[in-house]
Design a protein around this motif. Structure first.
Motif, PDB file in Angstrom:
ATOM      1  N   GLN A 219      -5.094  -5.685  -3.149  1.00  0.00           N
ATOM      2  CA  GLN A 219      -5.018  -4.224  -3.108  1.00  0.00           C
ATOM      3  C   GLN A 219      -6.424  -3.684  -3.313  1.00  0.00           C
ATOM      4  OE1 GLN A 219      -2.505  -2.413  -2.379  1.00  0.00           O
ATOM      5  NE2 GLN A 219      -3.041  -0.363  -3.047  1.00  0.00           N
ATOM      6  N   ARG A 220      -6.876  -2.839  -2.419  1.00  0.00           N
ATOM      7  CA  ARG A 220      -8.224  -2.319  -2.566  1.00  0.00           C
ATOM      8  C   ARG A 220      -8.213  -0.979  -3.295  1.00  0.00           C
ATOM      9  NH1 ARG A 220      -9.044   1.302   1.775  1.00  0.00           N
ATOM     10  NH2 ARG A 220      -7.625   0.949   3.496  1.00  0.00           N
TER      11      ARG A 220
ATOM     12  N   ASP B 187      -9.731  -6.363   6.162  1.00  0.00           N
ATOM     13  CA  ASP B 187      -8.284  -6.536   6.037  1.00  0.00           C
ATOM     14  C   ASP B 187      -7.798  -7.807   6.723  1.00  0.00           C
ATOM     15  OD1 ASP B 187      -8.100  -4.137   4.625  1.00  0.00           O
ATOM     16  OD2 ASP B 187      -7.748  -2.962   6.438  1.00  0.00           O
TER      17      ASP B 187
ATOM     18  N   PRO C 254      -6.631   2.909  -1.666  1.00  0.00           N
ATOM     19  CA  PRO C 254      -5.913   2.391  -0.495  1.00  0.00           C
ATOM     20  C   PRO C 254      -5.306   3.493   0.381  1.00  0.00           C
ATOM     21  CG  PRO C 254      -4.569   2.124  -2.449  1.00  0.00           C
ATOM     22  CD  PRO C 254      -5.922   2.607  -2.905  1.00  0.00           C
TER      23      PRO C 254
ATOM     24  N   ASP D 140      -8.986   4.622  -9.473  1.00  0.00           N
ATOM     25  CA  ASP D 140      -8.364   3.307  -9.286  1.00  0.00           C
ATOM     26  C   ASP D 140      -9.082   2.215 -10.068  1.00  0.00           C
ATOM     27  OD1 ASP D 140      -6.591   4.565  -7.585  1.00  0.00           O
ATOM     28  OD2 ASP D 140      -7.395   3.681  -5.744  1.00  0.00           O
TER      29      ASP D 140
END
Length: 186
Positions: free
Chosen positions: A131-132, A122, A135, A156
């Motif tokens: 955006q992972r 991060d 999240p 995702d």
């Protein structure tokens, strides 16, 4: 038990979705923790036309450096498995992350991250801005139910696959229209 879309492709291979190629970048020290990811990618291959690759698919006699560099050029999605170890591995930093960043900046690939464990990803000036996957979880390791965190990763990843496939289909249609109109490259 094969989904109807997959059965239809078996009957008529021309209906197969445009393949989406994923390059998985990870530290070998983290391999034991990636068994769930392997299963997820296998399911996505069967149900969504994903073609994933990580270096464990190398076989004896392959020129590993050349193969990895070629896969970095062929990929549509760069999936970075973030861990403290991955962040310090020289080959992950260059060529893998370096090339993924270049191609991402050029709009050629999607770059997504799974935070495997607490680490400094991060804080990275580039990775930290993206955006992972999953999240809502601090990391996979910190999740009380790891299977739930990995399932969120799968969910995702689906819209990313769809976005890449849509872009590839649009480029293919534009290319076909250019060829059909006779206005191809001179």
């Amino acid at each position: 038990l094969v989904p109807s879309d997959a059965r239809a492709i078996d009957r008529d291979p021309t209906t197969a979705p445009v393949p989406v190629r994923v390059f998985v970048s990870y530290a070998h020290d983290d391999e034991r923790q990636l068994k769930r990811l392997d299963c997820i990618l296998d399911v996505l291959e069967q149900q969504h036309g994903l073609a994933s690759w990580r270096d464990k698919r190398l076989i004896a006699g392959d020129n590993w450096d050349e193969e990895i560099r070629q896969r970095l050029e062929d990929m549509d999605i760069f999936l970075f498995i973030a861990s403290q170890t991955a962040l310090v591995r020289p080959f992950i930093k260059d060529p893998e992350l370096r090339r993924a960043k270049e191609r991402h900046a050029a709009g050629e690939v999607e770059l997504v991250t799974v935070k495997l464990e607490p680490c400094a990803c991060d804080d990275d000036g580039f990775i930290g801005q993206l955006q992972r996957l999953a999240p809502g979880f601090k990391s996979i390791a910190e999740s009380s139910l790891k299977s739930k965190a990995w399932e969120q990763v799968r969910q995702d990843l689906l819209p990313v696959i769809a976005r890449v496939r849509s872009k590839k289909e649009q480029r293919m249609k534009a290319s076909a229209a250019t060829v059909k109109s006779g206005k191809g490259p001179s």
